[in-house]
Scaffold this motif. Structure first.
Motif, PDB file in Angstrom:
ATOM      1  N   LEU A   1       4.473   3.071   3.697  1.00 37.64           N
ATOM      2  CA  LEU A   1       5.429   4.166   3.588  1.00 37.64           C
ATOM      3  C   LEU A   1       5.763   4.376   2.115  1.00 37.64           C
ATOM      4  N   GLY A   2       5.699   5.617   1.686  1.00 36.11           N
ATOM      5  CA  GLY A   2       6.013   5.930   0.301  1.00 36.11           C
ATOM      6  C   GLY A   2       6.760   7.235   0.198  1.00 36.11           C
ATOM      7  N   ASP A   3       7.028   7.648  -1.015  1.00 38.26           N
ATOM      8  CA  ASP A   3       7.755   8.893  -1.238  1.00 38.26           C
ATOM      9  C   ASP A   3       6.863  10.068  -0.853  1.00 38.26           C
ATOM     10  N   GLY A   4       7.112  10.629   0.308  1.00 35.64           N
ATOM     11  CA  GLY A   4       6.364  11.796   0.743  1.00 35.64           C
ATOM     12  C   GLY A   4       5.150  11.492   1.600  1.00 35.64           C
ATOM     13  N   PHE A   5       4.909  10.209   1.961  1.00 36.09           N
ATOM     14  CA  PHE A   5       3.744   9.911   2.794  1.00 36.09           C
ATOM     15  C   PHE A   5       3.992   8.689   3.680  1.00 36.09           C
ATOM     16  N   ASP A   6       3.234   8.641   4.764  1.00 40.61           N
ATOM     17  CA  ASP A   6       3.237   7.536   5.719  1.00 40.61           C
ATOM     18  C   ASP A   6       1.804   7.427   6.220  1.00 40.61           C
ATOM     19  N   VAL A   7       1.075   6.400   5.750  1.00 41.87           N
ATOM     20  CA  VAL A   7      -0.357   6.326   6.033  1.00 41.87           C
ATOM     21  C   VAL A   7      -0.736   4.944   6.567  1.00 41.87           C
ATOM     22  N   PRO A   8      -1.793   4.876   7.401  1.00 44.48           N
ATOM     23  CA  PRO A   8      -2.237   3.583   7.919  1.00 44.48           C
ATOM     24  C   PRO A   8      -3.037   2.821   6.876  1.00 44.48           C
ATOM     25  N   VAL A   9      -3.024   1.490   6.946  1.00 41.76           N
ATOM     26  CA  VAL A   9      -3.922   0.649   6.164  1.00 41.76           C
ATOM     27  C   VAL A   9      -4.583  -0.299   7.160  1.00 41.76           C
ATOM     28  N   ASN A  10      -5.885  -0.176   7.292  1.00 41.43           N
ATOM     29  CA  ASN A  10      -6.607  -0.891   8.336  1.00 41.43           C
ATOM     30  C   ASN A  10      -7.099  -2.261   7.865  1.00 41.43           C
ATOM     31  N   ASN A  11      -7.196  -3.187   8.789  1.00 39.71           N
ATOM     32  CA  ASN A  11      -7.831  -4.492   8.556  1.00 39.71           C
ATOM     33  C   ASN A  11      -7.190  -5.285   7.416  1.00 39.71           C
ATOM     34  N   ILE A  12      -5.875  -5.155   7.258  1.00 42.79           N
ATOM     35  CA  ILE A  12      -5.216  -5.899   6.195  1.00 42.79           C
ATOM     36  C   ILE A  12      -5.317  -7.410   6.437  1.00 42.79           C
ATOM     37  N   GLN A  13      -5.519  -7.797   7.701  1.00 41.78           N
ATOM     38  CA  GLN A  13      -5.616  -9.209   8.033  1.00 41.78           C
ATOM     39  C   GLN A  13      -6.849  -9.866   7.405  1.00 41.78           C
ATOM     40  N   GLN A  14      -7.809  -9.061   6.945  1.00 42.40           N
ATOM     41  CA  GLN A  14      -9.020  -9.611   6.341  1.00 42.40           C
ATOM     42  C   GLN A  14      -8.756 -10.208   4.964  1.00 42.40           C
ATOM     43  N   LEU A  15      -7.644  -9.853   4.342  1.00 44.67           N
ATOM     44  CA  LEU A  15      -7.333 -10.388   3.022  1.00 44.67           C
ATOM     45  C   LEU A  15      -6.895 -11.844   3.137  1.00 44.67           C
ATOM     46  N   ASN A  16      -7.407 -12.682   2.238  1.00 43.90           N
ATOM     47  CA  ASN A  16      -7.048 -14.095   2.241  1.00 43.90           C
ATOM     48  C   ASN A  16      -5.551 -14.297   2.034  1.00 43.90           C
ATOM     49  N   GLN A  17      -4.936 -13.401   1.250  1.00 47.13           N
ATOM     50  CA  GLN A  17      -3.516 -13.542   0.925  1.00 47.13           C
ATOM     51  C   GLN A  17      -2.625 -12.708   1.841  1.00 47.13           C
ATOM     52  N   ALA A  18      -3.166 -12.251   2.980  1.00 47.34           N
ATOM     53  CA  ALA A  18      -2.426 -11.309   3.826  1.00 47.34           C
ATOM     54  C   ALA A  18      -1.036 -11.824   4.192  1.00 47.34           C
ATOM     55  N   SER A  19      -0.923 -13.125   4.462  1.00 50.56           N
ATOM     56  CA  SER A  19       0.359 -13.671   4.901  1.00 50.56           C
ATOM     57  C   SER A  19       1.396 -13.706   3.786  1.00 50.56           C
ATOM     58  N   SER A  20       0.931 -13.641   2.521  1.00 51.81           N
ATOM     59  CA  SER A  20       1.870 -13.747   1.399  1.00 51.81           C
ATOM     60  C   SER A  20       2.073 -12.428   0.669  1.00 51.81           C
ATOM     61  N   ILE A  21       1.495 -11.342   1.170  1.00 46.63           N
ATOM     62  CA  ILE A  21       1.655 -10.041   0.509  1.00 46.63           C
ATOM     63  C   ILE A  21       3.090  -9.550   0.713  1.00 46.63           C
ATOM     64  N   PRO A  22       3.784  -9.188  -0.361  1.00 48.16           N
ATOM     65  CA  PRO A  22       5.173  -8.729  -0.216  1.00 48.16           C
ATOM     66  C   PRO A  22       5.235  -7.360   0.443  1.00 48.16           C
ATOM     67  N   ARG A  23       6.428  -6.986   0.856  1.00 49.79           N
ATOM     68  CA  ARG A  23       6.594  -5.693   1.499  1.00 49.79           C
ATOM     69  C   ARG A  23       6.383  -4.556   0.504  1.00 49.79           C
ATOM     70  N   ALA A  24       6.946  -4.693  -0.688  1.00 49.36           N
ATOM     71  CA  ALA A  24       6.803  -3.657  -1.713  1.00 49.36           C
ATOM     72  C   ALA A  24       5.509  -3.896  -2.498  1.00 49.36           C
ATOM     73  N   VAL A  25       4.601  -2.946  -2.434  1.00 49.34           N
ATOM     74  CA  VAL A  25       3.296  -3.086  -3.082  1.00 49.34           C
ATOM     75  C   VAL A  25       2.930  -1.787  -3.803  1.00 49.34           C
ATOM     76  N   SER A  26       1.862  -1.869  -4.562  1.00 53.78           N
ATOM     77  CA  SER A  26       1.182  -0.672  -5.053  1.00 53.78           C
ATOM     78  C   SER A  26      -0.194  -0.647  -4.413  1.00 53.78           C
ATOM     79  N   PHE A  27      -0.834   0.494  -4.424  1.00 55.17           N
ATOM     80  CA  PHE A  27      -2.184   0.569  -3.871  1.00 55.17           C
ATOM     81  C   PHE A  27      -2.979   1.624  -4.630  1.00 55.17           C
ATOM     82  N   GLY A  28      -4.290   1.455  -4.622  1.00 56.24           N
ATOM     83  CA  GLY A  28      -5.173   2.373  -5.316  1.00 56.24           C
ATOM     84  C   GLY A  28      -5.939   3.259  -4.352  1.00 56.24           C
TER      85      GLY A  28
END
Length: 364
Positions: A257-284
């Motif tokens: 969720l961001g300013d002006g958008f709400d989008v899915p992110v698929n297969n986040i569980q595949q990341l090794n650090q998935a359990s430690s990813i904070p709620r507030a992130v940036s993405f490319g």
């Protein structure tokens, strides 16, 4: 086995300016290796240390498994082509190319054979009897390249060799460099600030910034899996968009969720650090992966505003205001979005393109 390697190089200049900060890399025999980075990244300093023109404060340079850090430039078996063309004005094209061969004591018959072969490869046979003042800019650069490759060295190093040429000649010589590498098998270390040159020429790329390597990998690895924010935004034309958002999970589905958008992110569980990813992130998001439409559709449900269109022939680049973010979107020339104003957009962040806001490092 590495053909050229540098280990823990550090170089500082007056006023505590650190040009290289404990950097290491290696390249294989016959490899086309590019070092890319912005102005003052330390690229030229690195080449001059390898060539022996500068001495490092610490670290070492190895060529063909021999430590050459203390050797004089003439004893290193490397060739260095500088950015500024420096042909001898009183020597013909032939004699300019032959100069390093004569300096090495090679016989005239062998010199003639070698010069003619190099001239044929670089397509400068027709100007060998002429003087540099009669050469075009591209011909001057080809003769300078010929002089650099005439005497076979362990590594041919090229420092921004195409910077001072116009676009047409740059593209032509870029092709010649690749062909030259293919035909001769010469190990090449190529320095440039132009990421297009690096992507199109190299077997591997090292991204240098503020005296430190940010990432080393193949062009595909660098482009699709950048290590950090700097690499993501330096490599790519246009560069990757970086946006802020918050991760939300409900019904086993993950969204950003961001300013002006709400989008899915698929297969986040595949990341090794998935359990430690904070709620507030940036993405490319790469500009060419964003969908655009003049009307709201299932794939384009995010409202935005096109504030500028760069019409670049083979593609159009839209500058889009999306909430508080200004992003770039690449579309084909005949795309329905043809003017500034409201439009609709859609994208799905890839899990490997999530990054830590504070460190700027991708979680992948």
């Amino acid at each position: 086995m590495s053909w050229l390697s540098v280990e823990n190089l550090r170089k500082t200049f007056e006023e505590n300016v650190t040009a290289l900060d404990d950097i290491s890399f290696s390249m294989k025999k016959g490899e086309f290796f590019c070092i890319v980075g912005p102005t003052n990244a330390g690229k030229s300093t690195l080449l001059k240390i390898i060539a022996g023109l500068y001495r490092p404060d610490s670290g070492q340079v190895n060529l063909s498994n021999v430590n050459v850090t203390a050797l004089q430039p003439k004893d290193r078996q490397v060739s260095l082509l500088f950015q500024n063309i420096a042909l001898f004005p009183t020597l013909t094209g032939f004699d300019n190319i032959a100069f390093p061969l004569r300096t090495a004591g090679m016989g005239e018959t062998e010199i003639a054979e070698r010069v003619e072969k190099v001239a044929e490869i670089l397509k400068v046979s027709h100007i060998l009897s002429r003087y540099p003042r009669t050469f075009s800019g591209g011909e001057q650069q080809r003769v300078a390249i010929g002089r650099a490759i005439a005497y076979r060295s362990h590594v041919l190093m090229l420092d921004e060799p195409l910077t001072n040429l116009d676009a047409r000649i740059r593209i032509a010589l870029r092709i010649e460099f690749k062909k030259l590498h293919h035909d001769t098998g010469q190990s090449m270390l190529y320095v440039t600030h132009d990421q297009v040159e690096a992507m199109s020429l190299s077997d591997r790329i090292a991204v240098l910034h503020e005296g430190k390597f940010q990432q080393i990998g193949t062009p595909d690895e660098i482009y699709h899996k950048p290590a950090n924010r700097f690499v993501a935004q330096f490599m790519g034309q246009p560069p990757m968009n970086i946006m802020d958002g918050e991760i939300a999970t409900s019904d086993d589905k993950t969204r950003i969720l961001g300013d002006g958008f709400d989008v899915p992110v698929n297969n986040i569980q595949q990341l090794n650090q998935a359990s430690s990813i904070p709620r507030a992130v940036s993405f490319g998001i790469r500009p060419e992966t964003i969908d655009a439409s003049p009307e709201q559709t299932e794939n384009t449900s995010i409202p935005g505003k096109v504030v500028w269109i760069e019409r670049l022939g083979a593609k159009h680049v839209l500058d889009v205001q999306l909430g508080k973010s200004l992003i770039k979107v690449v579309v084909r020339p005949d795309h329905p979005v043809q003017s500034e104003g409201p439009a609709w957009f859609g994208f799905t962040p890839r899990p490997e393109h999530l990054l830590d806001r504070e460190s700027g490092v991708f979680f992948s």
